[in-house]
Design an enzyme around this catalytic site. Sequence first.
Site, PDB file in Angstrom:
ATOM      1  N   HIS A 203       1.907   1.931  -3.449  1.00 20.26           N
ATOM      2  CA  HIS A 203       0.747   2.161  -2.593  1.00 20.26           C
ATOM      3  C   HIS A 203       0.388   3.644  -2.648  1.00 20.26           C
ATOM      4  O   HIS A 203       1.261   4.496  -2.444  1.00 20.26           O
ATOM      5  CB  HIS A 203       1.066   1.827  -1.129  1.00 20.26           C
ATOM      6  CG  HIS A 203       1.387   0.403  -0.870  1.00 20.26           C
ATOM      7  ND1 HIS A 203       0.442  -0.494  -0.406  1.00 20.26           N
ATOM      8  CD2 HIS A 203       2.537  -0.294  -0.983  1.00 20.26           C
ATOM      9  CE1 HIS A 203       1.007  -1.677  -0.242  1.00 20.26           C
ATOM     10  NE2 HIS A 203       2.286  -1.579  -0.592  1.00 20.26           N
TER      11      HIS A 203
ATOM     12  N   HIS B 191       4.952  -2.705  -7.129  1.00 14.83           N
ATOM     13  CA  HIS B 191       3.713  -1.965  -6.936  1.00 14.83           C
ATOM     14  C   HIS B 191       3.941  -0.732  -6.072  1.00 14.83           C
ATOM     15  O   HIS B 191       4.881  -0.661  -5.301  1.00 14.83           O
ATOM     16  CB  HIS B 191       2.610  -2.838  -6.335  1.00 14.83           C
ATOM     17  CG  HIS B 191       2.942  -3.444  -5.002  1.00 14.83           C
ATOM     18  ND1 HIS B 191       3.823  -4.499  -4.862  1.00 14.83           N
ATOM     19  CD2 HIS B 191       2.498  -3.161  -3.765  1.00 14.83           C
ATOM     20  CE1 HIS B 191       3.905  -4.838  -3.590  1.00 14.83           C
ATOM     21  NE2 HIS B 191       3.124  -4.040  -2.896  1.00 14.83           N
TER      22      HIS B 191
ATOM     23  N   GLU C 298       6.006  -7.721   0.435  1.00 16.88           N
ATOM     24  CA  GLU C 298       4.839  -8.570   0.673  1.00 16.88           C
ATOM     25  C   GLU C 298       4.340  -9.328  -0.558  1.00 16.88           C
ATOM     26  O   GLU C 298       3.783 -10.402  -0.435  1.00 16.88           O
ATOM     27  CB  GLU C 298       3.702  -7.768   1.318  1.00 16.88           C
ATOM     28  CG  GLU C 298       3.162  -6.616   0.471  1.00 16.88           C
ATOM     29  CD  GLU C 298       4.004  -5.348   0.464  1.00 16.88           C
ATOM     30  OE1 GLU C 298       3.572  -4.400  -0.227  1.00 16.88           O
ATOM     31  OE2 GLU C 298       5.063  -5.298   1.083  1.00 16.88           O
TER      32      GLU C 298
ATOM     33  N   ASP D  21      -6.655  -1.908  -2.440  1.00 16.29           N
ATOM     34  CA  ASP D  21      -6.051  -2.903  -1.561  1.00 16.29           C
ATOM     35  C   ASP D  21      -7.183  -3.497  -0.731  1.00 16.29           C
ATOM     36  O   ASP D  21      -7.979  -2.760  -0.148  1.00 16.29           O
ATOM     37  CB  ASP D  21      -5.019  -2.222  -0.657  1.00 16.29           C
ATOM     38  CG  ASP D  21      -4.142  -3.192   0.101  1.00 16.29           C
ATOM     39  OD1 ASP D  21      -4.678  -4.213   0.594  1.00 16.29           O
ATOM     40  OD2 ASP D  21      -2.942  -2.932   0.224  1.00 16.29           O
TER      41      ASP D  21
END
Length: 129
Positions: free
Chosen positions: A95, A93, A88, A29
């Site tokens: 994290h 996805h 977002e 990220d």
Amino acid sequence: MASIFSRIVTGEIPSHKIAETDDYLAFLDVMPTAVGHTLVIPKKEVDYIFDLDDDLYTGLMAFAKKIAPAIEKAVPCKRIGVAVVGLEVPHAHVHLIPLNSMADMNFHNKLKLSQEELAATAEKIRSFL
């Protein structure tokens, strides 16, 4: 219009790749909550994680499970936190975030790391795969 993650998959936008298969990609990220904060995505663009078909969903989690130990070895932490927020970026996805405290999971506190720092972190994580 392709999501930013789909544009990373095609190479249109550069990333600090950790690992890649035909179906999945893990990369750092660029606005991490902690050093080593990694995003794991299916290459197929699907907005909502629970809209992934069962095989793609379980494959995504299995791929994330392979990446997490390498992050844990590369970045001093108590454990790897897992989060799925999904607001977002319109591309499913996961994290993977190195945690030393609950504050490391605060998505409002972003680190500002240089491209060199990100590259060095990615290389270190890859060395443990």
